[in-house]
Design a protein around this motif. Sequence first.
Motif, PDB file in Angstrom:
ATOM      1  N   CYS A   1      -7.797   6.850  -5.197  1.00 54.19           N
ATOM      2  CA  CYS A   1      -9.631   6.511  -4.751  1.00 54.19           C
ATOM      3  C   CYS A   1     -10.318   7.766  -5.276  1.00 54.19           C
TER       4      CYS A   1
ATOM      5  N   LEU B   1       0.753  -0.981  -0.011  1.00 61.50           N
ATOM      6  CA  LEU B   1       0.291  -0.086   0.009  1.00 61.50           C
ATOM      7  C   LEU B   1       0.438   1.033  -0.087  1.00 61.50           C
TER       8      LEU B   1
ATOM      9  N   ILE C   1      -5.832  -1.757  -8.401  1.00 63.28           N
ATOM     10  CA  ILE C   1      -6.511  -0.238  -7.897  1.00 63.28           C
ATOM     11  C   ILE C   1      -6.075   0.469  -9.551  1.00 63.28           C
TER      12      ILE C   1
ATOM     13  N   TYR D   1      -9.479  -4.742  -3.284  1.00 63.18           N
ATOM     14  CA  TYR D   1      -8.684  -5.403  -4.132  1.00 63.18           C
ATOM     15  C   TYR D   1      -7.513  -6.166  -3.781  1.00 63.18           C
TER      16      TYR D   1
ATOM     17  N   TYR E   1      -9.182  -0.318   0.364  1.00 63.94           N
ATOM     18  CA  TYR E   1      -7.871  -1.400  -0.552  1.00 63.94           C
ATOM     19  C   TYR E   1      -7.629  -2.620  -0.201  1.00 63.94           C
TER      20      TYR E   1
END
Length: 170
Positions: free
Chosen positions: A34, A9, A90, A68, A64
């Motif tokens: 996003c 991330l 993403i 994802y 996330y």
Amino acid sequence: MKQNFEESLAHVLKHEGGYVDHPKDPGGATNLGCTKKVWEEWVGHEVTKDDIKALTVPDVAPLYKARYWDKCRCDDLPHGVDFAVFDIAINSGPSRAAKFLQAACNVVADGAIGPATLAAVAKMDSSELAAKICNARLVFLQGLPTWSTFGKGWGRRVAEVAQTSAKMVG
């Protein structure tokens, strides 16, 4: 495996950056990667561009993870391959990320990572697999009509994801 979400991330967010609302970006208003549409789906109601501007990492991290990382079964993928798949998910959606992984493993590319895909992944060299996924991603992005506008940044992102994935595998 099962311990790479936070690191992945952090790498994704380096590329996604802060708030943007580029007129040629079909995603529209976006913050931390996003989009407004994705955030509205996540929270279950309409939001404003100001709401998107105000998003923080703690806001988007659970989205996330669920939408994802978990959707692409990244906890079940080798270190490095998990990051490459996550970054694609993403940027281009979990189904497309799964299809790139499946094509690289020579299994039916149905867009859902299941036992057959995971078995094929386990038989492959992780460095080679991550590289194949990134190469397929670049070819896909180069075919998009917005490549002329965003291609330089996308190309740099794919190269950096390939490099980071290789370091994670190694």
